[in-house]
Design a protein around this motif. Structure first.
Motif, short mmCIF file in Angstrom:
data_model
loop_
_atom_site.label_atom_id
_atom_site.label_comp_id
_atom_site.label_asym_id
_atom_site.label_seq_id
_atom_site.Cartn_x
_atom_site.Cartn_y
_atom_site.Cartn_z
N GLY A 66 43.48 45.92 55.22
CA GLY A 66 43.89 47.31 54.98
C GLY A 66 43.03 48.05 53.99
N ASN A 67 43.54 49.18 53.58
CA ASN A 67 42.82 50.05 52.66
C ASN A 67 43.13 49.77 51.19
OD1 ASN A 67 43.49 52.23 55.18
ND2 ASN A 67 41.39 51.95 54.52
N ALA A 68 44.15 48.97 50.91
CA ALA A 68 44.44 48.65 49.52
C ALA A 68 43.29 47.80 48.98
CB ALA A 68 45.76 47.91 49.39
N ASP A 69 42.93 48.02 47.74
CA ASP A 69 41.77 47.38 47.16
C ASP A 69 42.17 46.76 45.81
OD1 ASP A 69 39.35 46.79 45.84
OD2 ASP A 69 38.33 48.48 46.78
N VAL A 70 41.93 45.46 45.66
CA VAL A 70 42.29 44.79 44.41
C VAL A 70 41.56 45.38 43.22
CG1 VAL A 70 43.04 42.61 45.43
CG2 VAL A 70 40.66 42.90 44.79
N ARG A 71 40.39 45.96 43.44
CA ARG A 71 39.67 46.60 42.33
C ARG A 71 40.45 47.82 41.85
NH1 ARG A 71 35.06 44.81 45.89
NH2 ARG A 71 36.14 46.16 47.34
N ARG A 72 40.94 48.60 42.77
CA ARG A 72 41.71 49.81 42.42
C ARG A 72 43.07 49.44 41.83
NH1 ARG A 72 41.72 55.23 46.05
NH2 ARG A 72 43.14 56.45 44.76
N LEU A 73 43.59 48.30 42.22
CA LEU A 73 44.86 47.82 41.68
C LEU A 73 44.70 47.17 40.31
CD1 LEU A 73 46.32 46.20 44.91
CD2 LEU A 73 47.18 48.25 43.77
N GLY A 74 43.46 46.94 39.91
CA GLY A 74 43.21 46.30 38.62
C GLY A 74 43.38 44.79 38.65
N LEU A 75 43.39 44.22 39.84
CA LEU A 75 43.56 42.77 39.97
C LEU A 75 42.25 42.04 40.22
CD1 LEU A 75 46.78 42.80 42.22
CD2 LEU A 75 46.64 42.41 39.75
N ASP A 76 41.16 42.75 40.29
CA ASP A 76 39.88 42.14 40.62
C ASP A 76 39.42 41.11 39.59
OD1 ASP A 76 39.68 44.56 39.09
OD2 ASP A 76 37.50 44.49 39.33
N ARG A 77 39.96 41.17 38.39
CA ARG A 77 39.56 40.19 37.37
C ARG A 77 39.95 38.77 37.75
NH1 ARG A 77 43.72 43.23 35.53
NH2 ARG A 77 45.60 42.21 34.82
N TYR A 78 40.87 38.63 38.68
CA TYR A 78 41.31 37.30 39.10
C TYR A 78 40.50 36.75 40.29
CZ TYR A 78 45.37 38.80 36.41
OH TYR A 78 46.19 39.28 35.42
N PHE A 79 39.79 37.62 40.98
CA PHE A 79 39.12 37.23 42.22
C PHE A 79 37.61 37.22 42.05
CE2 PHE A 79 43.18 39.08 43.42
CZ PHE A 79 43.67 38.12 44.27
#
Length: 185
Positions: A66-79
């Motif tokens: 989908g269009n949801a992005d872990v970077r925009r959610l602020g979760l990219d630090r885990y991935f």
């Protein structure tokens, strides 16, 4: 997926009588409203804690249709790896997103576990490329895959399930589907 959604909005606006330039401008603005809504999520209890714990022990990847992005959610630090259908050009359950994540992780499918909330797109897609799977199923409906209903139990379940530090988690997919993190959408 993004381009298709924008094109549909633009086509509808053109059919409603807007000029090509105005339809494009309005479609892009409308899509931005959609994206903002898509990222208003309320996480399941313990979700960030679990990601923190797992990221300390395993290499985590996120695979999204989908269009949801872990970077925009602020979760990219885990991935350490983020793969999107838009980037790959194909959506799960097609093998391409899974294979891309595995290649970036530098692991074979049997060294990876894919955690997802969709039985077909996530679980069957991962099984088809040879990965281990764990179906995150908060609704508790009966299916044939190993199920987990509480995110907080995942680190304990995975430690027994994987049995060794050579295994890499390839994907934590529950962070992206609209209702997967208790989204209000």
């Amino acid at each position: 997926v993004t381009a298709l959604r924008i094109a549909v909005l633009e086509l509808g606006l053109r059919q409603a009588g807007y000029s090509a330039d105005e339809a494009k401008r309005l479609a892009l603005a409308g899509f931005e409203v959609f994206i903002d809504s898509r990222h208003r999520l309320e996480y399941f209890p313990h979700a960030e804690l679990v990601l923190e714990l797992l990221s300390r022990q395993y290499q985590l990847a996120c695979i999204s249709n989908g269009n949801a992005d872990v970077r925009r959610l602020g979760l990219d630090r885990y991935f350490s790896i983020i793969v999107s259908a838009d980037e790959v050009g194909l959506s799960k359950p097609h093998p391409a997103p899974f294979v891309t994540a595995l290649e970036r992780a530098g692991v074979e499918p049997q060294q990876a576990v894919h955690i997802g909330d969709h039985p077909g797109d996530d679980i069957q897609g991962a099984l088809d490329v040879g990965m281990h799977t764990l179906w995150f199923n908060p609704q508790g409906s009966a299916e044939r895959w190993l199920r987990q209903r509480q995110i907080g139990r995942l680190p304990y379940l995975l430690s027994g399930f994987l049995g060794g530090s050579e295994t890499t988690l390839s994907s934590i997919c529950w962070t992206l589907p609209p209702r997967a993190m208790n989204s209000s959408i």
